[in-house]
Design a protein around this motif. Sequence first.
Motif, PDB file in Angstrom:
ATOM      1  N   LEU A   6     -24.591  33.144  72.345  1.00 16.95           N
ATOM      2  CA  LEU A   6     -23.892  33.764  73.465  1.00 16.95           C
ATOM      3  C   LEU A   6     -22.420  33.928  73.123  1.00 16.95           C
ATOM      4  CD1 LEU A   6     -25.384  31.665  76.421  1.00 16.95           C
ATOM      5  CD2 LEU A   6     -26.158  33.889  75.602  1.00 16.95           C
ATOM      6  N   ALA A   7     -21.823  34.980  73.636  1.00 13.62           N
ATOM      7  CA  ALA A   7     -20.390  35.208  73.476  1.00 13.62           C
ATOM      8  C   ALA A   7     -19.653  34.400  74.539  1.00 13.62           C
ATOM      9  CB  ALA A   7     -20.061  36.690  73.601  1.00 13.62           C
ATOM     10  N   ILE A   8     -18.844  33.440  74.095  1.00  9.38           N
ATOM     11  CA  ILE A   8     -18.130  32.545  74.996  1.00  9.38           C
ATOM     12  C   ILE A   8     -16.654  32.902  74.975  1.00  9.38           C
ATOM     13  CG2 ILE A   8     -17.570  30.159  75.540  1.00  9.38           C
ATOM     14  CD1 ILE A   8     -20.507  30.910  75.910  1.00  9.38           C
ATOM     15  N   THR A   9     -16.068  33.078  76.159  1.00  7.48           N
ATOM     16  CA  THR A   9     -14.648  33.369  76.303  1.00  7.48           C
ATOM     17  C   THR A   9     -13.993  32.234  77.071  1.00  7.48           C
ATOM     18  OG1 THR A   9     -15.060  35.753  76.325  1.00  7.48           O
ATOM     19  CG2 THR A   9     -12.947  35.007  77.167  1.00  7.48           C
ATOM     20  N   ILE A  10     -12.866  31.748  76.538  1.00  5.11           N
ATOM     21  CA  ILE A  10     -12.119  30.678  77.204  1.00  5.11           C
ATOM     22  C   ILE A  10     -10.655  31.087  77.255  1.00  5.11           C
ATOM     23  CG2 ILE A  10     -13.691  28.829  76.538  1.00  5.11           C
ATOM     24  CD1 ILE A  10     -11.713  28.086  74.324  1.00  5.11           C
ATOM     25  N   GLY A  11      -9.944  30.521  78.219  1.00  2.00           N
ATOM     26  CA  GLY A  11      -8.524  30.782  78.359  1.00  2.00           C
ATOM     27  C   GLY A  11      -8.248  31.946  79.282  1.00  2.00           C
ATOM     28  N   ASP A  12      -6.972  32.127  79.589  1.00  2.00           N
ATOM     29  CA  ASP A  12      -6.514  33.215  80.437  1.00  2.00           C
ATOM     30  C   ASP A  12      -5.807  34.253  79.577  1.00  2.00           C
ATOM     31  OD1 ASP A  12      -7.415  31.914  82.776  1.00  2.00           O
ATOM     32  OD2 ASP A  12      -5.579  30.713  82.849  1.00  2.00           O
ATOM     33  N   TYR A  13      -6.060  35.504  79.900  1.00  2.00           N
ATOM     34  CA  TYR A  13      -5.450  36.604  79.141  1.00  2.00           C
ATOM     35  C   TYR A  13      -3.916  36.515  79.210  1.00  2.00           C
ATOM     36  CZ  TYR A  13      -4.479  41.336  77.542  1.00  2.00           C
ATOM     37  OH  TYR A  13      -4.019  42.415  76.841  1.00  2.00           O
ATOM     38  N   PRO A  14      -3.198  36.699  78.103  1.00  2.00           N
ATOM     39  CA  PRO A  14      -3.713  37.058  76.764  1.00  2.00           C
ATOM     40  C   PRO A  14      -4.015  35.860  75.868  1.00  2.00           C
ATOM     41  CG  PRO A  14      -1.340  37.255  76.772  1.00  2.00           C
ATOM     42  CD  PRO A  14      -1.720  36.810  78.161  1.00  2.00           C
ATOM     43  N   GLN A  15      -3.735  34.628  76.338  1.00  2.00           N
ATOM     44  CA  GLN A  15      -4.023  33.450  75.521  1.00  2.00           C
ATOM     45  C   GLN A  15      -5.489  33.053  75.688  1.00  2.00           C
ATOM     46  OE1 GLN A  15      -1.260  33.234  77.692  1.00  2.00           O
ATOM     47  NE2 GLN A  15       0.274  33.725  76.133  1.00  2.00           N
ATOM     48  N   GLN A  16      -6.374  33.872  75.165  1.00  2.78           N
ATOM     49  CA  GLN A  16      -7.794  33.584  75.252  1.00  2.78           C
ATOM     50  C   GLN A  16      -8.476  33.981  73.955  1.00  2.78           C
ATOM     51  OE1 GLN A  16      -9.414  37.667  77.460  1.00  2.78           O
ATOM     52  NE2 GLN A  16      -9.379  35.756  78.568  1.00  2.78           N
ATOM     53  N   ILE A  17      -9.630  33.392  73.720  1.00  2.00           N
ATOM     54  CA  ILE A  17     -10.413  33.696  72.532  1.00  2.00           C
ATOM     55  C   ILE A  17     -11.866  33.884  72.940  1.00  2.00           C
ATOM     56  CG2 ILE A  17      -8.925  32.532  70.853  1.00  2.00           C
ATOM     57  CD1 ILE A  17     -10.724  30.105  71.024  1.00  2.00           C
ATOM     58  N   THR A  18     -12.575  34.688  72.165  1.00  2.00           N
ATOM     59  CA  THR A  18     -14.003  34.926  72.369  1.00  2.00           C
ATOM     60  C   THR A  18     -14.716  34.658  71.052  1.00  2.00           C
ATOM     61  OG1 THR A  18     -13.575  36.600  74.070  1.00  2.00           O
ATOM     62  CG2 THR A  18     -15.760  36.586  73.048  1.00  2.00           C
ATOM     63  N   ARG A  19     -15.688  33.776  71.084  1.00  2.00           N
ATOM     64  CA  ARG A  19     -16.441  33.415  69.888  1.00  2.00           C
ATOM     65  C   ARG A  19     -17.929  33.363  70.232  1.00  2.00           C
ATOM     66  NH1 ARG A  19     -12.031  34.220  68.414  1.00  2.00           N
ATOM     67  NH2 ARG A  19     -10.643  32.938  67.105  1.00  2.00           N
ATOM     68  N   ASN A  20     -18.760  33.669  69.250  1.00  2.00           N
ATOM     69  CA  ASN A  20     -20.210  33.528  69.409  1.00  2.00           C
ATOM     70  C   ASN A  20     -20.598  32.073  69.157  1.00  2.00           C
ATOM     71  OD1 ASN A  20     -20.677  36.241  70.005  1.00  2.00           O
ATOM     72  ND2 ASN A  20     -20.858  36.802  67.857  1.00  2.00           N
ATOM     73  N   VAL A  21     -21.309  31.505  70.107  1.00  2.00           N
ATOM     74  CA  VAL A  21     -21.718  30.099  70.034  1.00  2.00           C
ATOM     75  C   VAL A  21     -23.239  30.036  70.047  1.00  2.00           C
ATOM     76  CG1 VAL A  21     -21.641  27.849  71.164  1.00  2.00           C
ATOM     77  CG2 VAL A  21     -19.610  29.325  71.170  1.00  2.00           C
TER      78      VAL A  21
END
Length: 298
Positions: A124-139
């Motif tokens: 699943l594509a996981i997004t954490i943080g608030d824009y723009p300090q956020q990252i999206t990674r496949n977990v």
Amino acid sequence: MIVGGTTTAGSSKKARKTYLIMVQNIQMTGSVPKMSRINNPSIGFSEEDAQRLHHPHDNALVVTIQAGDYNMHRVFVDNDSSADILYYPAFQQMRIERERLVPTNAPLIRFGGTRVFPLGVVTLAITIGDYPQQITRNVAFLVVDCSSAYNAIIGHPTLNLWKAVTSTYHLMIKFATDYGVGELRRDQVAACDCYVAMIEMDDHLQAMNIEERWPAIEPIERLEDVPLDESQPERTTKINTLADLTVRQELTIFLKENWDVFAWSHEDMPRIDPSVMVHRLNVSPSFPPVRQKKIIFA
């Protein structure tokens, strides 16, 4: 404490032994493989990060993440877990096709030596943080069918992937992004609720819902289709079958005589005053429209 799963060392005995030899060689020689240098910002915590927390506390680090198109609450961040786990009730509520599960033979070993065999692996594509300090990674999550007060567990494989730093005192995760240090804050109330639920849980308790859904209400009586226009049989309405036959016949005649008050499309509703149904955006024409980031509410 959870060990096992699809770790870096691998699931086979030979792979784990090879990984152990590599670690021992690095420890003895002091040489490490060359990696590309990344200028990441320094990460630290202050007393301001501990504000709006009840102290002292021994709460777990429970957060909310964005998993695909869902806001997933009650996610337990476990530094002692060697696997990322998604509980099957949460998997079902996200309406993920069972075909997306990749089979795996890697068991999980829980505290006390109990072995649990996952149903499979889903990415699943996981997004954490608030824009723009956020990252999206496949977990890659191991889907496990057992009872828990949590929807998912984030272990050190994903924490290392995020290059994240956790603080149990501040109940916070910080991680480096291209736009500075991002933050993933805690939900102390959810952590307390999950603790109470785990204590009171019986063997039949399922994982708590990602979002509440109203159950579908089944009809208590059978309905009968009544065609209103013989030339267009698709134009029908429904009446109940519990009424007396004479009443149903009179009702059918009445509906057919007044078929013009029914509408099956927009074309069937001409000459409606626009003041009855008009949608307007109350914005200043001097500001150009901007498409904002989609926000998903629980």
